[in-house]
Design an enzyme around this catalytic site. Structure first.
Site, PDB file in Angstrom:
ATOM      1  N   HIS A   1       0.466   4.595  -2.373  1.00  0.00           N
ATOM      2  CA  HIS A   1       0.268   5.936  -1.820  1.00  0.00           C
ATOM      3  C   HIS A   1       1.446   6.865  -2.117  1.00  0.00           C
ATOM      4  O   HIS A   1       1.279   8.074  -2.195  1.00  0.00           O
ATOM      5  CB  HIS A   1       0.006   5.851  -0.311  1.00  0.00           C
ATOM      6  CG  HIS A   1      -1.373   5.376   0.008  1.00  0.00           C
ATOM      7  ND1 HIS A   1      -2.055   5.749   1.141  1.00  0.00           N
ATOM      8  CD2 HIS A   1      -2.212   4.565  -0.663  1.00  0.00           C
ATOM      9  CE1 HIS A   1      -3.266   5.172   1.151  1.00  0.00           C
ATOM     10  NE2 HIS A   1      -3.367   4.445   0.055  1.00  0.00           N
TER      11      HIS A   1
ATOM     12  N   ARG B   1       0.832  -1.213   0.000  1.00  0.00           N
ATOM     13  CA  ARG B   1       0.000   0.000   0.000  1.00  0.00           C
ATOM     14  C   ARG B   1       0.869   1.266   0.000  1.00  0.00           C
ATOM     15  O   ARG B   1       0.516   2.280  -0.614  1.00  0.00           O
ATOM     16  CB  ARG B   1      -0.896  -0.032   1.245  1.00  0.00           C
ATOM     17  CG  ARG B   1      -1.927   1.052   1.297  1.00  0.00           C
ATOM     18  CD  ARG B   1      -2.955   0.766   2.361  1.00  0.00           C
ATOM     19  NE  ARG B   1      -3.913   1.824   2.467  1.00  0.00           N
ATOM     20  CZ  ARG B   1      -4.117   2.544   3.576  1.00  0.00           C
ATOM     21  NH1 ARG B   1      -3.444   2.281   4.684  1.00  0.00           N
ATOM     22  NH2 ARG B   1      -5.011   3.512   3.579  1.00  0.00           N
TER      23      ARG B   1
ATOM     24  N   ASN C   1      -3.077   8.181   5.095  1.00  0.00           N
ATOM     25  CA  ASN C   1      -1.738   7.610   5.327  1.00  0.00           C
ATOM     26  C   ASN C   1      -1.434   7.274   6.777  1.00  0.00           C
ATOM     27  O   ASN C   1      -0.436   6.603   7.044  1.00  0.00           O
ATOM     28  CB  ASN C   1      -0.657   8.579   4.816  1.00  0.00           C
ATOM     29  CG  ASN C   1      -0.550   8.556   3.303  1.00  0.00           C
ATOM     30  OD1 ASN C   1      -0.940   7.576   2.668  1.00  0.00           O
ATOM     31  ND2 ASN C   1      -0.047   9.628   2.724  1.00  0.00           N
TER      32      ASN C   1
ATOM     33  N   HIS D   1      -6.196  -5.894  -2.459  1.00  0.00           N
ATOM     34  CA  HIS D   1      -7.029  -6.047  -1.266  1.00  0.00           C
ATOM     35  C   HIS D   1      -7.290  -7.521  -0.948  1.00  0.00           C
ATOM     36  O   HIS D   1      -8.231  -7.849  -0.247  1.00  0.00           O
ATOM     37  CB  HIS D   1      -8.343  -5.267  -1.422  1.00  0.00           C
ATOM     38  CG  HIS D   1      -8.154  -3.779  -1.349  1.00  0.00           C
ATOM     39  ND1 HIS D   1      -9.188  -2.872  -1.497  1.00  0.00           N
ATOM     40  CD2 HIS D   1      -7.035  -3.032  -1.133  1.00  0.00           C
ATOM     41  CE1 HIS D   1      -8.707  -1.650  -1.374  1.00  0.00           C
ATOM     42  NE2 HIS D   1      -7.409  -1.713  -1.170  1.00  0.00           N
TER      43      HIS D   1
HETATM   44  C1  HEM Z   1      -8.865   1.670  -5.973  1.00  0.00           C
HETATM   45  C2  HEM Z   1      -8.784   2.532  -4.984  1.00  0.00           C
HETATM   46  C3  HEM Z   1      -8.406   2.137  -3.589  1.00  0.00           C
HETATM   47  C4  HEM Z   1      -9.022   2.524  -2.448  1.00  0.00           C
HETATM   48  C5  HEM Z   1     -10.226   3.447  -2.360  1.00  0.00           C
HETATM   49  C6  HEM Z   1      -8.339   1.899  -1.353  1.00  0.00           C
HETATM   50  C7  HEM Z   1      -8.673   2.066  -0.025  1.00  0.00           C
HETATM   51  C8  HEM Z   1      -8.121   1.366   1.011  1.00  0.00           C
HETATM   52  C9  HEM Z   1      -8.505   1.493   2.390  1.00  0.00           C
HETATM   53  C10 HEM Z   1      -9.570   2.450   2.935  1.00  0.00           C
HETATM   54  C11 HEM Z   1      -7.769   0.612   3.103  1.00  0.00           C
HETATM   55  C12 HEM Z   1      -7.838   0.356   4.620  1.00  0.00           C
HETATM   56  C13 HEM Z   1      -6.844   1.216   5.324  1.00  0.00           C
HETATM   57  C14 HEM Z   1      -6.952   1.102   6.817  1.00  0.00           C
HETATM   58  O1  HEM Z   1      -8.039   0.960   7.339  1.00  0.00           O
HETATM   59  O2  HEM Z   1      -5.898   1.173   7.471  1.00  0.00           O
HETATM   60  C15 HEM Z   1      -6.916  -0.081   2.183  1.00  0.00           C
HETATM   61  C16 HEM Z   1      -6.027  -1.052   2.527  1.00  0.00           C
HETATM   62  C17 HEM Z   1      -5.136  -1.613   1.647  1.00  0.00           C
HETATM   63  N1  HEM Z   1      -4.943  -1.253   0.332  1.00  0.00           N
HETATM   64 FE1  HEM Z   1      -6.152  -0.107  -0.758  1.00  0.00          FE
HETATM   65  N2  HEM Z   1      -7.326   1.145  -1.836  1.00  0.00           N
HETATM   66  C18 HEM Z   1      -7.314   1.257  -3.210  1.00  0.00           C
HETATM   67  C19 HEM Z   1      -6.391   0.708  -4.075  1.00  0.00           C
HETATM   68  C20 HEM Z   1      -5.291   0.004  -3.675  1.00  0.00           C
HETATM   69  C21 HEM Z   1      -4.172  -0.310  -4.521  1.00  0.00           C
HETATM   70  C22 HEM Z   1      -4.015   0.138  -5.973  1.00  0.00           C
HETATM   71  C23 HEM Z   1      -3.298  -1.043  -3.770  1.00  0.00           C
HETATM   72  C24 HEM Z   1      -1.964  -1.609  -4.136  1.00  0.00           C
HETATM   73  C25 HEM Z   1      -1.611  -1.971  -5.332  1.00  0.00           C
HETATM   74  C26 HEM Z   1      -3.890  -1.180  -2.445  1.00  0.00           C
HETATM   75  C27 HEM Z   1      -3.368  -1.915  -1.430  1.00  0.00           C
HETATM   76  C28 HEM Z   1      -3.935  -2.007  -0.163  1.00  0.00           C
HETATM   77  C29 HEM Z   1      -3.468  -2.941   0.845  1.00  0.00           C
HETATM   78  C30 HEM Z   1      -2.425  -4.025   0.651  1.00  0.00           C
HETATM   79  C31 HEM Z   1      -4.212  -2.676   1.996  1.00  0.00           C
HETATM   80  C32 HEM Z   1      -4.059  -3.329   3.368  1.00  0.00           C
HETATM   81  C33 HEM Z   1      -3.107  -2.478   4.195  1.00  0.00           C
HETATM   82  C34 HEM Z   1      -2.719  -3.029   5.553  1.00  0.00           C
HETATM   83  O3  HEM Z   1      -3.137  -4.106   5.937  1.00  0.00           O
HETATM   84  O4  HEM Z   1      -1.960  -2.324   6.259  1.00  0.00           O
HETATM   85  N3  HEM Z   1      -5.075  -0.498  -2.425  1.00  0.00           N
HETATM   86  N4  HEM Z   1      -7.124   0.413   0.915  1.00  0.00           N
END
Ligand code: HEM
Length: 335
Positions: free
Chosen positions: A69, A65, A98, A196
């Site tokens: 970002h 992530r 972030n 995700h």
């Molecule tokens: C398409 C638009 C996207 C939105 C709106 C989005 C939104 C989010 C949100 C709200 C979270 C939870 C954060 C939290 O509660 O701490 C999350 C987690 C995550 N996102 Fe996305 N995301 C998107 C695209 C992506 C992309 C493109 C990637 C990587 C290529 C990604 C990788 C991740 C990962 C791996 C997590 C888990 C993070 C953790 O466990 O610390 N996301 N995302």
């Protein structure tokens, strides 16, 4: 009519951005540090990331992530790593999307090891890209080459992060537009959302979908599978601790596979920005294809990660906007 106009604008943007992003990519190269007398740069990052993930497997998701970002704000230039300073009083890492990013100390550890072996050579931006690539593979996903040669930026602002990163409430059209603005296609947006498949969020991010949802008798968002909503309610009781962790993929939470798409077609994904990819006619077909063909998705995911990692990169040629930071949290001028 307004919808048609938006799609026409999107098409024009694709045409304009395709050319510029291809140019940017050409400046990075696989194995760049071999040409800089730092033969073991990638191995050192890999070793550090492996140790960190062995210690805490959940850090893998955050490293993936972190790359997303970083790249969406000021390009892939490690602007996400900068601490507050007089030059950047409210940096990206203070922006709401972030604050839950972890793993900064993994990048610091890799940088410290690299400075011993190859001083002033390996950029923090490249360490983020390599760490994300390694995190995918070390979580059971595909291995792929990651071109390097990025320089680090000197500018970091929470406001830019807040306006450039998509919200979990975004619609398909908003997501598509935000990715297109970065030179990424709608299919790449769908493909990258497959990340995700690992990681977690907290109850507070999903409470409004499982309790008191407007216009329903059950209080549950009708786009969520009801049994899944009951499972989520058990994890997140209405008056419970909303900082509790919820896996993004409840079936194989730590495995980098295509389960995100299998979950999505049965209404078992967490954010409205996930659900829309399975409900909207524009994206439904591609999402379903990814659920049916893991090999295809893996190849597309690797390509999309490499493409995302080339967004507005700073390189030594043809201009000098970047530097190789000595400490990833501080610009060289700010040291
Ligand atoms: C398409 C638009 C996207 C939105 C709106 C989005 C939104 C989010 C949100 C709200 C979270 C939870 C954060 C939290 O509660 O701490 C999350 C987690 C995550 N996102 Fe996305 N995301 C998107 C695209 C992506 C992309 C493109 C990637 C990587 C290529 C990604 C990788 C991740 C990962 C791996 C997590 C888990 C993070 C953790 O466990 O610390 N996301 N995302």
């Amino acid at each position: 009519m307004a919808r048609v106009r938006t799609w026409l604008q999107i098409l024009a943007l694709v045409a304009a951005l395709r050319y510029s992003s291809v140019q940017v990519e050409a400046q990075l190269m696989v194995g760049f540090y071999r040409t800089r007398n730092c033969l073991y740069a990638e191995a050192i990052v890999r070793q550090t990331v492996t140790a960190a993930i062995n210690d805490d497997p959940s850090v893998a998701a955050s490293l993936i992530r972190m790359l997303f970002h970083d790249c969406f704000v000021e390009g892939c230039d490690a602007s996400i790593l900068l601490d507050a300073s007089p030059q950047n009083p409210v940096p990206e890492k203070d922006a709401v999307p972030n604050v839950s990013i972890r793993g900064f100390e993994v990048i610091d550890a890799a940088k410290a090891a690299l400075e011993k072996t190859c001083p002033s050579t390996v950029s923090c931006a490249d360490i983020i890209a390599l760490a994300a690539r390694d995190a995918v593979e070390l979580s059971g996903g595909q291995s792929f080459n990651m071109p390097t040669g990025r320089l680090d930026g000197t500018v970091s602002s929470a406001d830019s992060a807040a306006s450039s990163l998509p919200s979990p409430l975004s619609s398909t059209i908003e997501l598509t537009q935000m990715f297109l603005e970065q030179g990424l296609s709608q299919d790449e947006m769908i493909t990258l959302s497959g990340a995700h498949t690992i990681g977690s969020t907290t109850c507070k991010q999903i409470m409004s979908r499982i309790y008191g949802f407007d216009g329903t008798k059950t209080g549950v968002d009708p786009n969520i599978d009801f049994d899944y909503a009951l499972y989520l309610r058990r994890l997140c009781p209405e008056d419970g601790n909303t900082s509790r962790s919820v896996p993004l993929d409840s079936v194989s939470p730590n495995k980098f596979d295509n389960m995100y798409y299998m979950n999505g077609i049965t209404g078992r994904v967490l954010f409205p920005s996930d659900t829309t990819l399975f409900e909207d006619g524009q994206t439904q077909f591609a999402s379903k294809l990814n659920s049916q063909n893991e090999d295809l998705w893996e190849v597309k995911f690797a390509n999309a990660m490499v493409h995302m990692s080339s967004i507005k990169v700073k390189t030594a040629w043809p201009d000098q906007r970047g530097e190789v930071r000595l400490n990833c949290r501080v610009t060289n001028a700010g040291k």
